[in-house]
Design a protein around this motif. Structure first.
Motif, mmCIF file in Angstrom:
data_model
loop_
_atom_site.group_PDB
_atom_site.id
_atom_site.type_symbol
_atom_site.label_atom_id
_atom_site.label_comp_id
_atom_site.label_asym_id
_atom_site.label_seq_id
_atom_site.Cartn_x
_atom_site.Cartn_y
_atom_site.Cartn_z
ATOM 1 N N SER A 50 0.648 -1.026 0.127
ATOM 2 C CA SER A 50 0.147 0.049 -0.130
ATOM 3 C C SER A 50 0.945 1.369 0.047
ATOM 4 O O SER A 50 0.722 2.111 -0.588
ATOM 5 C CB SER A 50 -0.822 0.016 1.249
ATOM 6 O OG SER A 50 -1.736 -0.920 1.369
ATOM 7 N N GLN A 95 -7.489 0.788 -0.391
ATOM 8 C CA GLN A 95 -7.980 -0.509 0.570
ATOM 9 C C GLN A 95 -9.022 -0.195 1.653
ATOM 10 O O GLN A 95 -9.656 -1.061 1.700
ATOM 11 C CB GLN A 95 -6.555 -0.936 1.292
ATOM 12 C CG GLN A 95 -6.498 -2.191 2.046
ATOM 13 C CD GLN A 95 -5.234 -2.779 2.341
ATOM 14 O OE1 GLN A 95 -4.230 -1.996 2.468
ATOM 15 N NE2 GLN A 95 -5.206 -4.083 2.706
ATOM 16 N N ASP A 168 -5.827 -0.922 -4.683
ATOM 17 C CA ASP A 168 -5.322 -1.525 -3.775
ATOM 18 C C ASP A 168 -6.236 -2.834 -2.991
ATOM 19 O O ASP A 168 -7.330 -2.250 -2.451
ATOM 20 C CB ASP A 168 -5.075 -0.652 -2.501
ATOM 21 C CG ASP A 168 -4.182 -1.196 -1.399
ATOM 22 O OD1 ASP A 168 -3.697 -2.506 -1.471
ATOM 23 O OD2 ASP A 168 -3.478 -0.486 -0.578
HETATM 24 MG MG LIG Z 1 -2.009 -2.747 2.250
#
Ligand SMILES: [Mg+2]
Ligand SMILES: Nc1ncnc2c1ncn2[C@@H]1O[C@H](COP(=O)(O)OP(=O)(O)OP(=O)(O)O)[C@@H](O)[C@H]1O
Length: 227
Positions: A50, A95, A168
């Motif tokens: 990330s 994410q 993500d």
């Molecule tokens: Mg991550």
């Protein structure tokens, strides 16, 4: 294919201060993503995926190194310059979704179109339809399930048809069938518009659909394989 849609990463590092001194999150990251290609970034939890994606999109600044995309040296621009470049060229799926809580699903998806100075309502509605949320247009994020929020965030990233698409864990909260629909949509964008796609995933089947896989381990590039 426009070579401006390639991504060149050189000597990228991210370090942060912590109680014991300096914590290295990413070190010595070098790679180039060809314009119009699809690349998967994999690696265990905490390996830096990330963090790397955030740097590629200019959401964060590195401790060392450079990223070149959309024909620009990303970190020669200030924060406003990077935001303007993102608005024009980049779609990002977080994410953690990052929807604006005080805007409805439809308004969240309209926002990037409005920022780009484009008419918004019909395109936003059509994109929410494509991710199966045509009946949730006026719901606020807190009244949507996790998977529904994830799909709104995908619709928001895709609606401007960006040349560079960063995602993500785009299927992390979705069941197999919904995940497959969203992945098909993502690859359709990639094919139809020649968008360069970089996605972080733990799913080996999804990673295998990309022509190249970068593997991170402990903040370093451990493997770079072409399928
Ligand atoms: Mg991550
Ligand atoms: N701002 C920060 N300050 C301190 N440590 C950080 C910071 N951001 C990330 N880290 C640490 O850097 C490492 C990499 O984090 P990152 O979120 O990039 O991992 P990831 O590969 O995406 O993991 P996951 O698969 O769990 O999402 C982690 O150990 C995390 O705790």
């Amino acid at each position: 294919m426009d070579s401006r849609n390639s991504i060149e990463v050189k000597g990228l590092a991210k370090r942060v201060a912590d109680a014991g001194g300096e914590l290295s999150i990413l070190e010595d990251i070098d790679f180039t993503v060809e314009a119009g290609s699809a690349v998967a970034i994999t690696g265990s939890s905490g390996s830096g995926k990330s963090t790397l994606l955030g740097l590629l999109a200019g959401l964060d600044v590195p401790s060392a190194g450079s990223v070149r995309l959309a024909g620009r040296d990303l970190f020669s621009l200030d924060e406003d310059g990077r935001a303007a470049l993102r608005a024009r060229h980049v779609g990002f799926v977080f994410q953690s979704f990052q929807l604006l809580p005080n805007l409805t699903a439809l308004e969240n998806v309209m926002l990037p179109l409005e920022l780009a100075g484009r008419s918004a309502r019909e395109d936003a509605r059509a994109m929410l339809d494509r991710v199966g949320l045509g009946a949730r247009l006026h719901h606020y994020p807190r009244t949507l399930s996790g998977g529904e929020q994830q799909r709104v965030s995908l619709a928001r990233a895709f609606v401007v048809q960006p040349e560079l698409l960063f995602a993500d864990e785009p299927t992390g909260s979705l069941d197999a069938a919904t995940g497959a629909t969203v992945i098909d949509l993502m690859f359709a964008m990639h094919r139809e518009h020649g968008a360069t796609l970089v996605l972080v995933t733990h799913d080996p089947q999804l990673a295998a659909r990309c022509e190249r896989q970068l593997v991170l381990a402990g903040g370093r590039l451990a493997a770079d394989g072409r399928a």
